[in-house]
Design a protein around this motif. Structure first.
Motif, PDB file in Angstrom:
ATOM      1  N   ASP A 162     -38.920   8.876 -42.404  1.00  0.00           N
ATOM      2  CA  ASP A 162     -39.860   8.015 -42.284  1.00  0.00           C
ATOM      3  C   ASP A 162     -40.690   7.462 -43.269  1.00  0.00           C
ATOM      4  N   TRP A 163     -39.984   7.567 -44.561  1.00  0.00           N
ATOM      5  CA  TRP A 163     -40.913   7.092 -45.759  1.00  0.00           C
ATOM      6  C   TRP A 163     -41.576   5.664 -45.730  1.00  0.00           C
ATOM      7  N   THR A 164     -40.537   4.857 -45.483  1.00  0.00           N
ATOM      8  CA  THR A 164     -41.271   3.276 -45.275  1.00  0.00           C
ATOM      9  C   THR A 164     -42.357   3.223 -44.309  1.00  0.00           C
ATOM     10  N   GLU A 165     -42.163   3.846 -43.284  1.00  0.00           N
ATOM     11  CA  GLU A 165     -43.075   3.797 -42.393  1.00  0.00           C
ATOM     12  C   GLU A 165     -44.615   4.615 -43.149  1.00  0.00           C
ATOM     13  N   ILE A 166     -44.321   5.743 -43.595  1.00  0.00           N
ATOM     14  CA  ILE A 166     -45.531   6.306 -44.422  1.00  0.00           C
ATOM     15  C   ILE A 166     -46.118   5.409 -45.331  1.00  0.00           C
ATOM     16  N   CYS A 167     -45.269   4.862 -46.231  1.00  0.00           N
ATOM     17  CA  CYS A 167     -45.837   3.967 -47.257  1.00  0.00           C
ATOM     18  C   CYS A 167     -46.644   2.907 -46.744  1.00  0.00           C
ATOM     19  N   ALA A 168     -46.085   2.358 -45.663  1.00  0.00           N
ATOM     20  CA  ALA A 168     -46.830   0.960 -45.052  1.00  0.00           C
ATOM     21  C   ALA A 168     -48.345   1.616 -44.560  1.00  0.00           C
ATOM     22  N   ARG A 169     -48.330   2.597 -43.929  1.00  0.00           N
ATOM     23  CA  ARG A 169     -49.614   3.055 -43.449  1.00  0.00           C
ATOM     24  C   ARG A 169     -50.582   3.267 -44.388  1.00  0.00           C
ATOM     25  N   ASP A 218     -47.471  22.270 -50.837  1.00  0.00           N
ATOM     26  CA  ASP A 218     -46.955  22.761 -51.903  1.00  0.00           C
ATOM     27  C   ASP A 218     -46.994  21.945 -53.058  1.00  0.00           C
ATOM     28  N   ALA A 219     -47.881  20.741 -52.980  1.00  0.00           N
ATOM     29  CA  ALA A 219     -47.783  19.746 -53.911  1.00  0.00           C
ATOM     30  C   ALA A 219     -49.404  20.073 -54.740  1.00  0.00           C
ATOM     31  N   VAL A 220     -48.953  19.626 -56.067  1.00  0.00           N
ATOM     32  CA  VAL A 220     -50.045  19.672 -56.913  1.00  0.00           C
ATOM     33  C   VAL A 220     -50.877  18.100 -56.907  1.00  0.00           C
ATOM     34  N   VAL A 221     -51.889  18.138 -56.751  1.00  0.00           N
ATOM     35  CA  VAL A 221     -52.705  16.801 -56.568  1.00  0.00           C
ATOM     36  C   VAL A 221     -54.016  16.774 -57.634  1.00  0.00           C
ATOM     37  N   LEU A 222     -53.619  15.805 -58.316  1.00  0.00           N
ATOM     38  CA  LEU A 222     -54.419  15.482 -59.619  1.00  0.00           C
ATOM     39  C   LEU A 222     -55.427  14.246 -59.306  1.00  0.00           C
ATOM     40  N   SER A 223     -56.718  14.261 -59.678  1.00  0.00           N
ATOM     41  CA  SER A 223     -57.439  13.062 -59.712  1.00  0.00           C
ATOM     42  C   SER A 223     -58.364  13.033 -60.951  1.00  0.00           C
ATOM     43  N   ARG A 248     -41.293  21.690 -52.774  1.00  0.00           N
ATOM     44  CA  ARG A 248     -40.677  22.850 -53.262  1.00  0.00           C
ATOM     45  C   ARG A 248     -40.202  24.117 -52.333  1.00  0.00           C
ATOM     46  N   ALA A 249     -41.271  24.286 -51.400  1.00  0.00           N
ATOM     47  CA  ALA A 249     -41.093  24.910 -50.219  1.00  0.00           C
ATOM     48  C   ALA A 249     -41.292  24.712 -48.825  1.00  0.00           C
ATOM     49  N   GLU A 250     -41.779  23.417 -48.700  1.00  0.00           N
ATOM     50  CA  GLU A 250     -42.024  22.926 -47.273  1.00  0.00           C
ATOM     51  C   GLU A 250     -41.720  21.375 -47.313  1.00  0.00           C
ATOM     52  N   PRO A 251     -41.338  20.688 -46.137  1.00  0.00           N
ATOM     53  CA  PRO A 251     -41.017  19.389 -46.140  1.00  0.00           C
ATOM     54  C   PRO A 251     -41.915  18.515 -46.371  1.00  0.00           C
ATOM     55  N   VAL A 252     -41.906  17.200 -46.788  1.00  0.00           N
ATOM     56  CA  VAL A 252     -42.750  16.092 -47.035  1.00  0.00           C
ATOM     57  C   VAL A 252     -42.846  15.577 -45.658  1.00  0.00           C
ATOM     58  N   THR A 253     -44.011  15.503 -45.028  1.00  0.00           N
ATOM     59  CA  THR A 253     -44.454  14.788 -43.838  1.00  0.00           C
ATOM     60  C   THR A 253     -45.510  13.758 -43.848  1.00  0.00           C
ATOM     61  N   ALA A 254     -45.661  13.206 -42.822  1.00  0.00           N
ATOM     62  CA  ALA A 254     -46.663  12.059 -42.851  1.00  0.00           C
ATOM     63  C   ALA A 254     -47.963  12.614 -42.647  1.00  0.00           C
ATOM     64  N   GLU A 255     -48.304  13.937 -42.348  1.00  0.00           N
ATOM     65  CA  GLU A 255     -49.379  14.439 -42.396  1.00  0.00           C
ATOM     66  C   GLU A 255     -49.885  14.754 -43.651  1.00  0.00           C
ATOM     67  N   LEU A 256     -49.027  15.559 -44.256  1.00  0.00           N
ATOM     68  CA  LEU A 256     -49.303  15.895 -45.641  1.00  0.00           C
ATOM     69  C   LEU A 256     -49.641  14.727 -46.725  1.00  0.00           C
ATOM     70  N   ILE A 257     -48.757  13.696 -46.545  1.00  0.00           N
ATOM     71  CA  ILE A 257     -49.115  12.473 -47.609  1.00  0.00           C
ATOM     72  C   ILE A 257     -50.388  11.881 -47.095  1.00  0.00           C
ATOM     73  N   ALA A 258     -51.060  12.013 -45.688  1.00  0.00           N
ATOM     74  CA  ALA A 258     -52.060  11.423 -45.369  1.00  0.00           C
ATOM     75  C   ALA A 258     -53.200  12.446 -45.881  1.00  0.00           C
ATOM     76  N   GLU A 259     -52.929  13.594 -45.825  1.00  0.00           N
ATOM     77  CA  GLU A 259     -53.841  14.599 -46.426  1.00  0.00           C
ATOM     78  C   GLU A 259     -54.304  14.306 -47.892  1.00  0.00           C
ATOM     79  N   VAL A 260     -52.989  14.052 -48.555  1.00  0.00           N
ATOM     80  CA  VAL A 260     -53.114  13.836 -50.045  1.00  0.00           C
ATOM     81  C   VAL A 260     -54.156  12.492 -50.232  1.00  0.00           C
ATOM     82  N   CYS A 261     -53.766  11.479 -49.456  1.00  0.00           N
ATOM     83  CA  CYS A 261     -54.510  10.229 -49.693  1.00  0.00           C
ATOM     84  C   CYS A 261     -56.144  10.456 -49.400  1.00  0.00           C
TER      85      CYS A 261
END
Length: 283
Positions: A100-107, A42-47, A64-77
């Motif tokens: 687990d945000w600290t671990e996500i950021c480090a990864r 549910d994130a807007v991703v602009l490049s 907005r509608a779903e939780p933030v997960t490590a998989e979601l952040i990895a897909e955005v990156c």
């Protein structure tokens, strides 16, 4: 303020405004700046691959509608890597940051950046304060809707205040003038256009955007008049809430924009960190 504004509403307003502001740019501008956009989860991703300002590549609207997960952040990156972006800013309301945000950021190579303040206000309260008989009136400046013939000049002032170049970026900014969901306003000092502000209408909210006044025209009440003009327009459109962002005050610094908004009835909803992703050497 009588109503509590959920972070999902406040984040949605900003995310949808920025999505429209960038994706409505003309095709030649998008190609020159290397622009692309996606909705991931549910994130807007602009490049913006060729952005010399390092401002416009943003991922926001998370949670907005779903939780933030490590998989979601990895897909955005992964999206940013595929686009050839060198860096991007992730913006998440504090309430949606996972345990687990600290671990996500480090990864993913994400680090903490500047802090912003998310502000909300009821339209009726801002209009009432703006129109109060005892409010200090402006000194020699006036606000009016942007006419098509002034679009380039309006864009140039906005970009100049924010330290951005005209080339290509002007085309992105002027695309919002005349768009049915954008309501650009200009601040005038005599015959000189000296300030800008626009507003994006989405549902029952109005997103304040791109408030900027040239240095020599400041301290005249112009920014407050730009806010007031947009609040009145929001009321005419049937909006109930105004949403805005500005820099947080730190280490004794003072942000006049923040105090102008607080004076007109905005309230701090929360502070939000900018999280900086940078392309790794092995990407």
């Amino acid at each position: 303020m009588s109503a509590v504004v959920p972070p999902s509403v406040a984040e949605n307003s900003e995310a949808e405004a920025l999505f429209r502001f960038e994706t409505d740019a003309p095709e030649d501008v998008r190609l020159a700046l290397g622009m692309n956009a996606a909705r991931i989860g549910d994130a807007v991703v602009l490049s913006m691959r060729n952005d010399s300002t390092r401002f416009w590549s943003k991922a926001l609207g998370f949670g907005r509608a779903e939780p933030v997960t490590a998989e979601l952040i990895a897909e955005v990156c992964a999206f940013y890597r595929a686009e050839g972006a060198q860096m991007a800013v992730f913006q998440l309301a504090p309430s949606v940051i996972p345990e687990d945000w600290t671990e996500i950021c480090a990864r993913e190579g994400i680090t903490a950046g500047a802090t912003l303040v998310k502000l909300v206000a009821e339209v009726d309260e801002v209009v009432a304060r703006a129109d109060a008989p005892d409010r200090r009136r402006v000194d020699g400046v006036r606000v009016a809707p942007v006419e098509p013939g002034d679009a380039d000049r309006w864009a140039s002032v906005m970009l100049r205040v924010f330290g951005m170049p005209d080339k290509h970026y002007t085309g992105m900014v002027t695309a919002s003038v005349g768009h049915p969901d954008w309501y650009p306003q200009a601040l005038w000092l005599g015959d000189e256009l000296v300030g800008t502000g626009t507003m994006y209408h989405v549902g029952g909210t109005a997103q304040m955007f791109a408030g900027a006044v040239l240095p020599h025209a400041r301290n005249r009440g112009g920014q407050s008049e730009l806010l007031a003009a947009r609040a009145r327009m929001a009321g005419k459109l049937g909006c109930r809430l105004l949403i805005a962002e500005t820099g947080a005050e730190t280490d004794g610094s003072r942000n006049p924009s923040l105090h102008n908004m607080l004076h007109l009835g905005f309230r701090v909803a929360y502070e939000r960190k900018n999280w900086l992703w940078q392309r790794g050497q092995g990407d």
